[in-house]
Design a protein around this motif. Structure first.
Motif, PDB file in Angstrom:
ATOM      1  N   THR A   1       0.831  -1.202   0.000  1.00 58.11           N
ATOM      2  CA  THR A   1       0.000   0.000   0.000  1.00 58.11           C
ATOM      3  C   THR A   1       0.865   1.252   0.000  1.00 58.11           C
ATOM      4  OG1 THR A   1      -0.101   0.048   2.420  1.00 58.11           O
ATOM      5  CG2 THR A   1      -1.845  -1.165   1.270  1.00 58.11           C
ATOM      6  N   GLY A   2       0.256   2.338  -0.450  1.00 59.35           N
ATOM      7  CA  GLY A   2       0.872   3.654  -0.376  1.00 59.35           C
ATOM      8  C   GLY A   2      -0.180   4.679  -0.023  1.00 59.35           C
ATOM      9  N   MET A   3       0.185   5.671   0.790  1.00 60.73           N
ATOM     10  CA  MET A   3      -0.784   6.653   1.265  1.00 60.73           C
ATOM     11  C   MET A   3      -0.157   8.036   1.295  1.00 60.73           C
ATOM     12  SD  MET A   3      -2.337   4.515   4.471  1.00 60.73           S
ATOM     13  CE  MET A   3      -2.650   2.759   4.286  1.00 60.73           C
ATOM     14  N   ASP A   4      -0.988   9.046   1.044  1.00 60.20           N
ATOM     15  CA  ASP A   4      -0.582  10.441   1.163  1.00 60.20           C
ATOM     16  C   ASP A   4      -1.809  11.294   0.852  1.00 60.20           C
ATOM     17  OD1 ASP A   4       2.127  12.103   1.352  1.00 60.20           O
ATOM     18  OD2 ASP A   4       0.803  13.141  -0.060  1.00 60.20           O
ATOM     19  N   PRO A   5      -1.879  12.513   1.387  1.00 57.72           N
ATOM     20  CA  PRO A   5      -2.970  13.405   0.982  1.00 57.72           C
ATOM     21  C   PRO A   5      -2.962  13.707  -0.516  1.00 57.72           C
ATOM     22  CG  PRO A   5      -1.975  14.183   3.017  1.00 57.72           C
ATOM     23  CD  PRO A   5      -1.112  13.066   2.515  1.00 57.72           C
ATOM     24  N   ASP A   6      -1.788  13.633  -1.165  1.00 56.06           N
ATOM     25  CA  ASP A   6      -1.658  13.832  -2.609  1.00 56.06           C
ATOM     26  C   ASP A   6      -1.693  12.458  -3.278  1.00 56.06           C
ATOM     27  OD1 ASP A   6      -0.411  14.023  -5.228  1.00 56.06           O
ATOM     28  OD2 ASP A   6       0.204  16.049  -4.671  1.00 56.06           O
ATOM     29  N   LEU A   7      -2.636  12.243  -4.201  1.00 57.17           N
ATOM     30  CA  LEU A   7      -2.797  10.934  -4.825  1.00 57.17           C
ATOM     31  C   LEU A   7      -1.558  10.532  -5.618  1.00 57.17           C
ATOM     32  CD1 LEU A   7      -4.668   8.523  -5.266  1.00 57.17           C
ATOM     33  CD2 LEU A   7      -5.665   9.728  -7.215  1.00 57.17           C
ATOM     34  N   ASP A   8      -0.890  11.493  -6.262  1.00 57.51           N
ATOM     35  CA  ASP A   8       0.329  11.175  -6.995  1.00 57.51           C
ATOM     36  C   ASP A   8       1.399  10.615  -6.061  1.00 57.51           C
ATOM     37  OD1 ASP A   8      -0.749  12.000  -9.379  1.00 57.51           O
ATOM     38  OD2 ASP A   8       0.169  13.987  -9.356  1.00 57.51           O
ATOM     39  N   ILE A   9       1.543  11.234  -4.894  1.00 53.89           N
ATOM     40  CA  ILE A   9       2.557  10.768  -3.941  1.00 53.89           C
ATOM     41  C   ILE A   9       2.142   9.429  -3.341  1.00 53.89           C
ATOM     42  CG2 ILE A   9       3.752  11.309  -1.785  1.00 53.89           C
ATOM     43  CD1 ILE A   9       3.530  14.256  -2.535  1.00 53.89           C
ATOM     44  N   ALA A  10       0.842   9.227  -3.115  1.00 51.74           N
ATOM     45  CA  ALA A  10       0.369   7.926  -2.633  1.00 51.74           C
ATOM     46  C   ALA A  10       0.748   6.826  -3.614  1.00 51.74           C
ATOM     47  CB  ALA A  10      -1.139   7.968  -2.415  1.00 51.74           C
ATOM     48  N   LEU A  11       0.602   7.093  -4.915  1.00 52.29           N
ATOM     49  CA  LEU A  11       0.993   6.111  -5.923  1.00 52.29           C
ATOM     50  C   LEU A  11       2.494   5.863  -5.871  1.00 52.29           C
ATOM     51  CD1 LEU A  11       0.575   4.325  -8.398  1.00 52.29           C
ATOM     52  CD2 LEU A  11       0.692   6.388  -9.812  1.00 52.29           C
ATOM     53  N   GLN A  12       3.295   6.921  -5.790  1.00 51.78           N
ATOM     54  CA  GLN A  12       4.737   6.751  -5.712  1.00 51.78           C
ATOM     55  C   GLN A  12       5.128   5.933  -4.483  1.00 51.78           C
ATOM     56  OE1 GLN A  12       6.004  10.826  -5.749  1.00 51.78           O
ATOM     57  NE2 GLN A  12       5.830  11.041  -7.979  1.00 51.78           N
ATOM     58  N   ASN A  13       4.498   6.208  -3.349  1.00 55.03           N
ATOM     59  CA  ASN A  13       4.794   5.447  -2.130  1.00 55.03           C
ATOM     60  C   ASN A  13       4.443   3.975  -2.295  1.00 55.03           C
ATOM     61  OD1 ASN A  13       5.736   7.725  -0.824  1.00 55.03           O
ATOM     62  ND2 ASN A  13       3.789   8.159   0.209  1.00 55.03           N
ATOM     63  N   CYS A  14       3.343   3.701  -3.002  1.00 57.05           N
ATOM     64  CA  CYS A  14       2.946   2.312  -3.230  1.00 57.05           C
ATOM     65  C   CYS A  14       3.949   1.612  -4.147  1.00 57.05           C
ATOM     66  CB  CYS A  14       1.539   2.269  -3.836  1.00 57.05           C
ATOM     67  SG  CYS A  14       0.857   0.609  -3.949  1.00 57.05           S
ATOM     68  N   VAL A  15       4.429   2.304  -5.185  1.00 61.18           N
ATOM     69  CA  VAL A  15       5.429   1.705  -6.071  1.00 61.18           C
ATOM     70  C   VAL A  15       6.707   1.400  -5.288  1.00 61.18           C
ATOM     71  CG1 VAL A  15       6.873   2.077  -8.103  1.00 61.18           C
ATOM     72  CG2 VAL A  15       4.466   2.799  -8.130  1.00 61.18           C
ATOM     73  N   ARG A  16       7.142   2.326  -4.448  1.00 62.61           N
ATOM     74  CA  ARG A  16       8.332   2.075  -3.632  1.00 62.61           C
ATOM     75  C   ARG A  16       8.135   0.868  -2.712  1.00 62.61           C
ATOM     76  NH1 ARG A  16       7.863   7.943  -3.043  1.00 62.61           N
ATOM     77  NH2 ARG A  16       9.379   8.932  -4.441  1.00 62.61           N
ATOM     78  N   ALA A  17       6.942   0.796  -2.087  1.00 62.92           N
ATOM     79  CA  ALA A  17       6.655  -0.327  -1.189  1.00 62.92           C
ATOM     80  C   ALA A  17       6.642  -1.636  -1.966  1.00 62.92           C
ATOM     81  CB  ALA A  17       5.322  -0.105  -0.482  1.00 62.92           C
ATOM     82  N   ALA A  18       6.113  -1.623  -3.178  1.00 62.10           N
ATOM     83  CA  ALA A  18       6.043  -2.838  -3.990  1.00 62.10           C
ATOM     84  C   ALA A  18       7.442  -3.284  -4.415  1.00 62.10           C
ATOM     85  CB  ALA A  18       5.168  -2.587  -5.214  1.00 62.10           C
ATOM     86  N   ILE A  19       8.314  -2.340  -4.797  1.00 64.51           N
ATOM     87  CA  ILE A  19       9.684  -2.698  -5.153  1.00 64.51           C
ATOM     88  C   ILE A  19      10.393  -3.320  -3.959  1.00 64.51           C
ATOM     89  CG2 ILE A  19      11.945  -1.767  -5.776  1.00 64.51           C
ATOM     90  CD1 ILE A  19      10.449   0.325  -7.490  1.00 64.51           C
TER      91      ILE A  19
END
Length: 358
Positions: free
Chosen positions: A294-312
């Motif tokens: 999962t990835g989370m942030d008030p900004d949806l773009d950053i939430a997606l980036q956080n999820c990609v980092r977590a997945a890697i």
């Protein structure tokens, strides 16, 4: 019609049970480090938990579940007594400053320590009533300046219908219309979490590393939620029950309705957790087919980036992938899905097929 599961009814012998009552519920807040446990289980232990939907209790609905559901044609005996009792209790709630959710807990898991992972295995999620509510309120949701079309609240009453032995949610296509839209039910809890460190009880709406209101509809029966433990005993909690939710939950709520959940708790020591999953910064979901970082942030773009980092990071830890190859694999083979966009902190989750690494 689905039978009504009133408090204490239908509990099998030998399984610990946590009812929903004034002493086991928080309204709009999450249990914190200073809260005394309402139940305690060992690692490997199983607990049945009753949860309540907030619909019918909220102040803009009169804080009167009997009156509210009578208006939808529901007889009094089909309204949950624990919901009625809680609405009539002295429970304090600020419509402006607290979240809407009723949260059951906390559950102390023996031996859980900060740095460990708590695995909550969802064994079952059973509807307690055959109806629910989908609401758009307070000018929130994905289109806050456009809906509700008028007023501060618009709620649609949803029924459970049986078609060929399968349960569906059902709503009219327009007010007073006989035509209906039907959708499959996938009961799950929007809120499962552990107590955040610190003395303050967190608001129930924004999710975070503690879990909370993550609203991932894959957390149905048969799934597991892994959460980094933040306080001794973990102090787990449950709430925001849904019968169905689309990814995004754009209107603000999904089909909100009370559930009875059976969960098994497992403490995973930090060393074992790091070996299996790497350093988890937030919730991880597992189903029979997928690993779901999962990835989370008030900004949806950053939430997606956080999820990609977590997945890697997960692919590196779990399958020994090179980071660059993991990034390439995710682009070719993994769906990144919006969990929800309505909880102040937005969520994205990835569906990594375990079979790809069999």
């Amino acid at each position: 019609m689905t039978r009504i599961l009133q408090r204490g009814e239908g509990i099998p012998d030998g399984v610990a049970y946590l009812p929903a009552s004034e002493s086991t519920l928080l309204w709009g807040r999450l249990f914190g480090e200073g809260d005394l446990p309402a139940a305690e289980v060992d690692s490997g232990g199983t607990l049945i938990v009753d949860t309540l939907s907030h619909e019918g209790v909220m102040e803009d609905q009169g804080r009167d579940p009997l009156g509210y559901f009578r208006g939808q044609g529901i007889p009094d005996q089909h309204v949950l007594r624990d919901l009625v009792e809680f609405a009539a209790s002295s429970a304090e709630h600020s419509f402006e400053h607290d979240g809407p959710h009723l949260v059951t807990g906390p559950v102390r898991v023996s031996g859980a320590r900060p740095g460990d992972l708590l695995a909550i295995h969802v064994l079952d999620a059973v509807p307690r009533v055959p109806y629910g509510v989908i609401s758009n309120r307070h000018g929130l949701g994905a289109l806050p300046l456009e809906y509700p079309l008028e007023g501060d609240l618009y709620s649609v009453f949803a029924q459970v219908e049986q078609v060929d032995g399968k349960s569906f949610g059902s709503i009219p296509v327009a007010p007073r219309s006989d035509r209906r839209a039907r959708f499959e039910l996938h009961p799950f809890l929007g809120i499962m979490g552990v107590a955040p460190a610190g003395a303050t009880r967190a608001h129930s709406v924004p999710p975070g590393p503690h879990g909370g209101n993550i609203d991932i509809n894959m957390l149905a029966a048969g799934s597991t939620l892994y959460l980094p433990v933040q306080v001794d005993g973990a102090l787990a909690y449950f709430g925001d029950p849904h019968f169905a939710q689309g990814d995004g939950e754009v209107s603000l709520t999904a089909m909100e309705a009370s559930l009875r959940v059976t969960a098994r708790f497992e403490v995973i020591r930090r060393e074992d957790a790091v070996e299996r999953f790497g350093e988890l910064a937030g919730p991880l979901v597992e189903t029979s087919d997928f690993l779901v970082p999962t990835g989370m942030d008030p900004d949806l773009d950053i939430a997606l980036q956080n999820c990609v980092r977590a997945a890697i990071a997960l692919l590196v830890a779990a399958y020994g992938m090179d980071q660059r190859h993991a990034y390439a694999y995710l682009s070719a083979a993994t769906d990144f899905t919006i969990s929800q966009v309505v909880d102040l902190v937005k969520g994205v989750h990835a569906r990594i097929r375990k079979n790809d690494f069999a």
